[in-house]
Design a protein around this motif. Structure first.
Motif, PDB file in Angstrom:
ATOM      1  N   GLU A 158      -9.996  29.364  36.429  1.00  0.00           N
ATOM      2  CA  GLU A 158     -10.489  28.451  35.389  1.00  0.00           C
ATOM      3  C   GLU A 158     -11.983  28.178  35.594  1.00  0.00           C
ATOM      4  OE1 GLU A 158      -8.970  27.804  32.849  1.00  0.00           O
ATOM      5  OE2 GLU A 158      -6.808  27.795  33.231  1.00  0.00           O
ATOM      6  N   GLN A 159     -12.364  28.091  36.862  1.00  0.00           N
ATOM      7  CA  GLN A 159     -13.767  27.825  37.182  1.00  0.00           C
ATOM      8  C   GLN A 159     -14.660  28.983  36.716  1.00  0.00           C
ATOM      9  OE1 GLN A 159     -14.069  26.907  41.289  1.00  0.00           O
ATOM     10  NE2 GLN A 159     -16.007  25.790  41.048  1.00  0.00           N
ATOM     11  N   LYS A 161     -13.957  31.074  34.446  1.00  0.00           N
ATOM     12  CA  LYS A 161     -13.883  31.145  32.992  1.00  0.00           C
ATOM     13  C   LYS A 161     -14.866  30.126  32.392  1.00  0.00           C
ATOM     14  CE  LYS A 161     -11.195  32.576  29.461  1.00  0.00           C
ATOM     15  NZ  LYS A 161     -11.275  33.925  29.028  1.00  0.00           N
ATOM     16  N   SER A 162     -14.864  28.902  32.932  1.00  0.00           N
ATOM     17  CA  SER A 162     -15.731  27.887  32.328  1.00  0.00           C
ATOM     18  C   SER A 162     -17.197  28.163  32.664  1.00  0.00           C
ATOM     19  CB  SER A 162     -15.303  26.474  32.766  1.00  0.00           C
ATOM     20  OG  SER A 162     -15.332  26.381  34.170  1.00  0.00           O
ATOM     21  N   ALA A 163     -17.438  28.872  33.799  1.00  0.00           N
ATOM     22  CA  ALA A 163     -18.820  29.260  34.091  1.00  0.00           C
ATOM     23  C   ALA A 163     -19.250  30.452  33.233  1.00  0.00           C
ATOM     24  CB  ALA A 163     -18.958  29.603  35.580  1.00  0.00           C
ATOM     25  N   GLY A 164     -18.306  31.003  32.489  1.00  0.00           N
ATOM     26  CA  GLY A 164     -18.645  32.102  31.578  1.00  0.00           C
ATOM     27  C   GLY A 164     -18.919  33.413  32.264  1.00  0.00           C
TER      28      GLY A 164
END
Ligand code: HEM
Ligand code: FES
Lengths: 167, 405
Positions: A158-159, A161-164
């Protein structure tokens, strides 16, 4: 013959046939969707403790090849690595982000090379040459001791993913 | 009800009920074809016949083929090739015809371009012809999936990925087309359906449209001469056959057409019996394996030129260029601004140059599409792809300057 009545019949026919046509298109579209059994295609667990440095291990998840590469000390660390204790692993879907061929790993040059159109990726899966527009995709994963479960999104994923840094 | 009299022959009996004499007249005996054409005008009938050959050989293959990822490969490579009596013949006929049909399509297209047969009322002939090219391409691609070898699988993977449209990342669309995350059983069965039913139906319909679109503007001729077909037909019917500029489709035109078709068939069966290998890629004799890409992926020869337009660019630009290559020829009747409907050599040097550069460029693209993606082939491919696009940009400009002749 009353032309108004004929016009009305024509419009009514058009309307009903149109609705039927749209409904049929929807049914046709749904028939082409992947089946639930295909979509439910489960999870793959990979034990990373067996991996050797600079040797590519290929597994399979949802019919797709999965690259597992244990990094050696000289390879640059990256935020996309999966870190377990002291060890860093590059884990990605082994399909070129250009058009989906499987790149080969060249251990001597420490890079992936795609034979289809000449694309190249480094040991973190980042594109370094040719047509691929983005890095190799990291699949949803969850760390479980020395194992990773693919198909389940853990906090580390998730980390990322949210950091792109993965698609 | 119409009045029926006793018929004296089967023909008369049928004529009373189906007007077969009228049909024969309209479709053949009084369907007028210009005299001044050469063997290149036989390509259309060769295509129609080759489609027939594909259909017949396909029917025989269909009797033992199994559209299932576990069975497909063996049903073709073992059952049909070594168990079924003469199964190899149908397979080689089907493969060789599928390859040759594209050679003839390209000759047919470039004949049309050379003689300006896409202009002044003949636009619909050209557009329906391009639709045939697109449906034949889809037919060839779907058929290529069926043996479920390595090239089937990986060509399926790469081509369906094109629909993600680059940065738009339409992965849902790609998975929808496949019915799976990767090409699998659902993918194979739906492409089987397309190949043996839906696309052949569409092709038959479009062939009908293509023929119908020839009726009103009539077939073009070697000089691009515009004459009154009714007048010339009257001359012919009045017995002035020498003077008339037209001949009837049957029996006069067809007799020459059938000769060219005969020569083609001899060449075709020579390839079927002695040189079928070119139509069967050796890599496709390995069963599909989703965990191993072949060392080098390339399409069949007839797709190489457009594949090469995709390859030298970054992903998004490559896709745009590739998309352009697919539709560019549709635009031809609208990009050619010249007032002349004449063969290229009468239209002036600029158009002749355009024509030959286009042919050479497409051959260069074809060769570059086959060789591995390394220097200097990458650079040559890039230049050839840019030339291809440039030619379409240049066309309206050079044809506008063309003097009426
Ligand atoms: C693949 C299936 C095709 C079939 C069965 C077919 C069949 C035919 C036939 C029988 C003719 C009349 C005889 C002749 O001029 O050769 C014709 C004419 C023509 N076709 Fe096709 N064709 C096909 C594809 C195409 C394609 C791909 C194009 C190009 C876009 C095309 C463009 C034309 C043109 C421009 C003419 C008129 C030639 C003239 O008037 O001189 N056709 N076709
Ligand atoms: S698929 Fe890898 S470079 Fe095109």
């Amino acid at each position: 013959m009353n032309e108004e009545r004929r016009d009305f019949l024509g419009k009514a026919l058009g309307g009903v046939a149109g609705i039927g046509g749209i409904a049929a298109l929807y049914a046709a579209k749904r028939s082409w969707d992947p089946l639930p059994s295909v979509k439910a295609a489960g999870f793959t667990t990979i034990d990373l403790s067996a991996a050797e440095e600079n040797v590519l291990h290929v597994d399979k998840w949802r019919g797709k090849p999965i690259f597992v590469l244990k990094k050696s000390a000289d390879m640059e660390p990256n935020d996309r690595d999966i870190v377990i204790g002291e060890d860093r692993f590059h884990v990605s879907i082994g399909l070129c982000t250009h058009l989906g061929c499987i790149p080969a790993y060249l251990p001597g040059e420490e890079k992936f090379k795609c034979a289809c159109h000449g694309g190249e990726f480094d040991t973190s899966g980042q594109q370094t040459f040719g047509p691929p527009p983005s890095p190799l995709v990291v699949p949803p994963f969850k760390i479980d001791g020395t194992k990773v479960v693919l198909g389940e999104a853990g906090p580390e994923y998730e980390q990322m993913k949210s950091a792109g840094i993965t698609a | 009800m119409a009045k029926f009299e006793k018929a004296n022959s089967v023909e008369e009996w049928l004529d009373q009920r189906l007007a077969i004499n009228k049909v024969k007249k309209v479709m053949a005996y009084e369907y007028w074809i210009p005299k001044d054409i050469n063997f290149l005008w036989a390509m259309g009938m060769i295509l129609a016949m080759t489609f027939g050959v594909l259909t017949i050989s396909g029917i025989f293959l269909l009797m033992y083929y199994k559209p299932d990822v576990n069975l497909a490969f063996d049903s073709v490579n073992y059952t049909i090739m070594s168990e079924v009596g003469y199964g190899w013949l149908w397979r080689h006929m089907h493969g060789v015809a599928a390859s040759l049909v594209f050679l003839i399509i390209y000759i047919h297209m470039f004949t049309g371009i050379y003689y300006g047969s896409y202009k002044k009322g003949r636009e619909m002939i050209w557009l329906s012809g391009m639709l045939l090219f697109v449906t034949f391409s889809a037919e060839a691609f779907s058929g290529y999936m069926l043996p479920w070898g390595q090239m089937s699988y990986w060509a399926g993977m790469v081509i369906t990925n094109l629909f993600s449209a680059g940065s738009l990342e339409l992965n849902g669309l790609v998975e929808w087309i496949r019915g799976d995350y990767v090409p699998g059983d659902a993918f194979l069965t739906r492409f089987f359906m397309l190949h043996v039913l839906l696309l052949p139906l569409v092709i038959m319909g479009v062939i009908g449209l293509h023929f119908a679109s020839l009726r009103i503007p009539h077939v073009n001729n070697q000089e691009g001469e515009d004459f009154d077909f009714d007048e010339e037909a009257e001359k012919y019917k009045a017995g002035k056959k020498k003077e008339s500029k037209v001949i009837p489709f049957q029996p006069v035109f067809l007799s020459k057409d059938v000769f060219v078709m005969g020569v083609f068939m001899i060449f075709y069966f020579y390839l079927v019996f002695y040189h079928y290998q070119f139509a069967l890629d050796p890599v496709n004799f390995d069963p599909a394996d989703g965990l191993k890409t072949p060392a080098h992926i390339y399409p069949e020869w007839y797709f190489l030129w457009s594949y090469e337009i995709l390859r030298p660019f970054s992903k998004d630009i490559g896709l745009v260029a590739f998309g352009f290559a697919q539709v560019a020829f549709f635009l031809l009747p609208f990009l050619d601004k010249s007032p002349n409907t004449k063969p290229a050599h009468k239209r002036g040097k600029a158009f002749v140059a355009w024509f030959w550069i286009m042919i050479v460029d497409m051959i260069v693209l074809t060769v570059m599409g086959k060789v591995p993606p390394v220097s200097p082939f990458n650079e040559i491919g890039l230049v050839a792809a840019l030339v291809f696009i440039g030619l379409f940009v240049a066309l309206p400009i050079i044809t506008k300057k063309e003097k009426a002749v």
